[in-house]
Design a protein around this motif. Sequence first.
Motif, PDB file in Angstrom:
ATOM      1  N   GLU A 110      42.756  37.031  45.100  1.00  0.00           N
ATOM      2  CA  GLU A 110      43.090  38.335  44.539  1.00  0.00           C
ATOM      3  C   GLU A 110      42.644  39.464  45.470  1.00  0.00           C
ATOM      4  O   GLU A 110      43.343  40.474  45.632  1.00  0.00           O
ATOM      5  CB  GLU A 110      42.458  38.505  43.157  1.00  0.00           C
ATOM      6  CG  GLU A 110      43.047  37.599  42.085  1.00  0.00           C
ATOM      7  CD  GLU A 110      42.381  36.237  42.012  1.00  0.00           C
ATOM      8  OE1 GLU A 110      41.605  35.896  42.952  1.00  0.00           O
ATOM      9  OE2 GLU A 110      42.618  35.511  41.034  1.00  0.00           O
ATOM     10  N   ARG A 111      41.452  39.305  46.064  1.00  0.00           N
ATOM     11  CA  ARG A 111      40.961  40.316  47.002  1.00  0.00           C
ATOM     12  C   ARG A 111      41.940  40.504  48.156  1.00  0.00           C
ATOM     13  O   ARG A 111      42.265  41.626  48.555  1.00  0.00           O
ATOM     14  CB  ARG A 111      39.605  39.901  47.569  1.00  0.00           C
ATOM     15  CG  ARG A 111      38.406  40.349  46.770  1.00  0.00           C
ATOM     16  CD  ARG A 111      37.127  40.119  47.531  1.00  0.00           C
ATOM     17  NE  ARG A 111      36.746  38.720  47.600  1.00  0.00           N
ATOM     18  CZ  ARG A 111      36.473  38.065  48.712  1.00  0.00           C
ATOM     19  NH1 ARG A 111      36.565  38.663  49.880  1.00  0.00           N
ATOM     20  NH2 ARG A 111      36.115  36.796  48.679  1.00  0.00           N
ATOM     21  N   LEU A 112      42.387  39.382  48.717  1.00  0.00           N
ATOM     22  CA  LEU A 112      43.298  39.437  49.850  1.00  0.00           C
ATOM     23  C   LEU A 112      44.614  40.098  49.467  1.00  0.00           C
ATOM     24  O   LEU A 112      45.146  40.939  50.208  1.00  0.00           O
ATOM     25  CB  LEU A 112      43.548  38.016  50.371  1.00  0.00           C
ATOM     26  CG  LEU A 112      42.343  37.319  51.009  1.00  0.00           C
ATOM     27  CD1 LEU A 112      42.613  35.827  51.155  1.00  0.00           C
ATOM     28  CD2 LEU A 112      42.016  37.932  52.368  1.00  0.00           C
ATOM     29  N   TRP A 113      45.144  39.743  48.302  1.00  0.00           N
ATOM     30  CA  TRP A 113      46.410  40.323  47.867  1.00  0.00           C
ATOM     31  C   TRP A 113      46.272  41.823  47.616  1.00  0.00           C
ATOM     32  O   TRP A 113      47.128  42.614  48.022  1.00  0.00           O
ATOM     33  CB  TRP A 113      46.929  39.628  46.621  1.00  0.00           C
ATOM     34  CG  TRP A 113      48.029  40.396  45.930  1.00  0.00           C
ATOM     35  CD1 TRP A 113      48.026  40.908  44.678  1.00  0.00           C
ATOM     36  CD2 TRP A 113      49.302  40.757  46.500  1.00  0.00           C
ATOM     37  NE1 TRP A 113      49.200  41.575  44.418  1.00  0.00           N
ATOM     38  CE2 TRP A 113      50.001  41.497  45.525  1.00  0.00           C
ATOM     39  CE3 TRP A 113      49.898  40.541  47.749  1.00  0.00           C
ATOM     40  CZ2 TRP A 113      51.273  42.010  45.747  1.00  0.00           C
ATOM     41  CZ3 TRP A 113      51.176  41.064  47.974  1.00  0.00           C
ATOM     42  CH2 TRP A 113      51.843  41.778  46.975  1.00  0.00           C
ATOM     43  N   ILE A 114      45.211  42.227  46.946  1.00  0.00           N
ATOM     44  CA  ILE A 114      45.021  43.648  46.640  1.00  0.00           C
ATOM     45  C   ILE A 114      44.979  44.470  47.920  1.00  0.00           C
ATOM     46  O   ILE A 114      45.609  45.529  48.026  1.00  0.00           O
ATOM     47  CB  ILE A 114      43.742  43.860  45.809  1.00  0.00           C
ATOM     48  CG1 ILE A 114      43.943  43.314  44.390  1.00  0.00           C
ATOM     49  CG2 ILE A 114      43.359  45.341  45.756  1.00  0.00           C
ATOM     50  CD1 ILE A 114      42.671  43.234  43.571  1.00  0.00           C
TER      51      ILE A 114
END
Length: 308
Positions: free
Chosen positions: A158-162
């Motif tokens: 999720e961190r990477l996508w955000i």
Amino acid sequence: MSRQRTLAPEVERVLETWQPHGWAETDRRLLEPLMDTVRGWVSAAGPENAERARWQLRCTASLVVWVYRHLGTCDVRTVLHPANVEHWTMEVNSHRSGTWRDNARSALRAVGRAANPKEWPSPSRQVGRTGIATPYTAKEELAFRRAAKLPGRQNRPERLWILAAALGGGLNGKEITIAHIDDLFEVDTGRLAVRVRGKNPRLTPIRHQYTDIAHQALQRTGEGRFIPAGGRNLVYNICARLDPGGGEGLVLRRARSTWIVAHLQAGTPLPVLKQVAGRLSMNTLDGLLGHIENTLDDTETAREALRA
């Protein structure tokens, strides 16, 4: 030090009675004369419940002991300085879990902003009368990319996508939340674009600096949505924890300003930019143009203007 709001009775009791448990005797003796100071700092932060008060007391007390032992001071400007909070949570306590470090840093930020406000950046930084969010510098962007790639913390996909969606694609919180992995696909050799859902559907390329991060998000997300259903708050919680050391997490409005400025700097034609942005007002453009005026070369701009 004045309190920001009236504290609940159970919080008052914790502030009055809390003592460290399981500490070495040398640390307890060092803390004892500093305990009233610690209580005052935490009280200023106005913890909303007893559990939060205990956690802020524990983190603040541990930090003040460490600072006093290594720097010989208990001055609030040193103890609760953003750099020392970051170093103590992320480096001194690197042996602890990512969740513990994130929670400790969050607690100390709250105490730091209340007890030492001059050393901490404002949570919301804006420019101009139109309230346009200040874009991040190239150095700040690099720090965010490094922070997003760090292993050992929660919600890594999720961190990477955000980060890829916000700084790489200019998406807002809602658009980031409802995106599916099938919305991200290759449009050129090695380059990715996202088909944005929501009120302003569009096809938006990911900036080249964030292509690798977007690929990693795809590889680490099984199927369906990048963000679990009902996880809009998760986006903002992760943004708040995605702090490379400046005392403030990722602000989505600043990320979008950064994305717009990157396209202006790269010479993306205005009609194209408006199409891939979804919504883009002239007020926003006018407010952000000042961030690139001093970096444009006269000869290059004159050559570009020969197209007319």
